[in-house]
Scaffold this motif. Structure first.
Motif, PDB file in Angstrom:
ATOM      1  N   LYS A 182       0.831  -1.206   0.000  1.00  0.00           N
ATOM      2  CA  LYS A 182       0.000   0.000   0.000  1.00  0.00           C
ATOM      3  C   LYS A 182       0.868   1.260   0.000  1.00  0.00           C
ATOM      4  O   LYS A 182       0.553   2.237  -0.678  1.00  0.00           O
ATOM      5  CB  LYS A 182      -0.937  -0.016   1.202  1.00  0.00           C
ATOM      6  CG  LYS A 182      -2.088   0.960   1.092  1.00  0.00           C
ATOM      7  CD  LYS A 182      -3.153   0.613   2.122  1.00  0.00           C
ATOM      8  CE  LYS A 182      -4.335   1.508   2.045  1.00  0.00           C
ATOM      9  NZ  LYS A 182      -5.218   1.256   0.917  1.00  0.00           N
ATOM     10  N   TYR A 232      -7.996  -3.240   2.685  1.00  0.00           N
ATOM     11  CA  TYR A 232      -6.716  -2.762   2.143  1.00  0.00           C
ATOM     12  C   TYR A 232      -6.830  -2.084   0.779  1.00  0.00           C
ATOM     13  O   TYR A 232      -5.911  -1.393   0.364  1.00  0.00           O
ATOM     14  CB  TYR A 232      -5.719  -3.919   2.042  1.00  0.00           C
ATOM     15  CG  TYR A 232      -5.205  -4.374   3.383  1.00  0.00           C
ATOM     16  CD1 TYR A 232      -4.327  -3.575   4.119  1.00  0.00           C
ATOM     17  CD2 TYR A 232      -5.586  -5.589   3.914  1.00  0.00           C
ATOM     18  CE1 TYR A 232      -3.850  -3.992   5.348  1.00  0.00           C
ATOM     19  CE2 TYR A 232      -5.115  -6.020   5.150  1.00  0.00           C
ATOM     20  CZ  TYR A 232      -4.246  -5.212   5.864  1.00  0.00           C
ATOM     21  OH  TYR A 232      -3.776  -5.617   7.082  1.00  0.00           O
ATOM     22  N   ASP A 255      -7.714   0.383  -2.354  1.00  0.00           N
ATOM     23  CA  ASP A 255      -8.002   1.786  -2.660  1.00  0.00           C
ATOM     24  C   ASP A 255      -9.138   1.878  -3.661  1.00  0.00           C
ATOM     25  O   ASP A 255      -9.913   2.827  -3.648  1.00  0.00           O
ATOM     26  CB  ASP A 255      -6.750   2.464  -3.242  1.00  0.00           C
ATOM     27  CG  ASP A 255      -5.591   2.452  -2.266  1.00  0.00           C
ATOM     28  OD1 ASP A 255      -5.757   2.950  -1.137  1.00  0.00           O
ATOM     29  OD2 ASP A 255      -4.523   1.911  -2.623  1.00  0.00           O
TER      30      ASP A 255
END
Length: 181
Positions: A90, A139, A141
């Motif tokens: 990430k 997690y 986006d």
């Protein structure tokens, strides 16, 4: 920045990853292939010989040690269990969750006993799906619904969503992974 594809086995991460890399002029890395190359055996063999915990340790270490820039990265479905690996991914890029409903995953996966899927004893594929779903959402986006869509449609949608969120297209993937990979 990297584009990291996560999702269940059978969601299309590897297939979409290669096509995205071509469309965006970026390099492509598949962490399952890196694991097989480093370990010198198939994913299922790693699981069969060392157990699930050993496999997930190997996966976490390899993924966490990646030093990639501007790459499309397809991950194994179980990487989502590693908070360490997911935070590193990430920090280095955008996480895109390829969502496919369970029924479709179940149809696509005809070889779950040989494919190298992390399924604990006594659990079904549906159990694994339901366990991972909240982690993929946590997690990611961007979530792309890949159900009942052809590959080209999914690639276009991913590119559009990336452009919406960043407004730029970076290229020249540089792989700084260790020489073992």
């Amino acid at each position: 920045m990297n584009i990291v594809l996560v999702g269940m086995s059978g969601a299309g991460k590897s297939t979409l990853g290669v096509l995205l890399a071509k469309a965006l002029g970026m390099d492509y890395v598949d962490t399952d292939i890196m694991i097989q190359q480093q370990e010198g055996r198939l994913l299922q063999e790693i699981i069969d010989r060392g157990g699930i915990d050993k496999f997930m340790e190997v996966e976490e270490n390899i993924v966490s040690d990646l030093k990639l820039k501007n790459c499309i990265i397809s991950t194994g479905g179980s990487v989502i269990y590693s908070e360490r690996a997911m935070n590193i991914l990430k920090n280095g890029g955008q996480i895109i969750y390829l969502h496919v409903p369970y029924e479709e995953i179940n149809k696509r996966l005809t070889n779950i006993t040989t494919r190298g899927i992390v399924i604990k004893k006594g659990n079904s594929l549906k159990d694994v799906y339901e366990e991972r779903l909240p982690l993929y959402k946590k997690y990611s986006d961007i979530m792309i619904d890949c159900s009942n869509k052809d590959i080209e449609h999914c690639v276009r949608e991913i590119i559009e969503r990336i452009q919406e969120s960043h407004g730029e297209n970076t290229m020249d993937c540089q792989n700084f992974a260790g020489s073992d990979a």
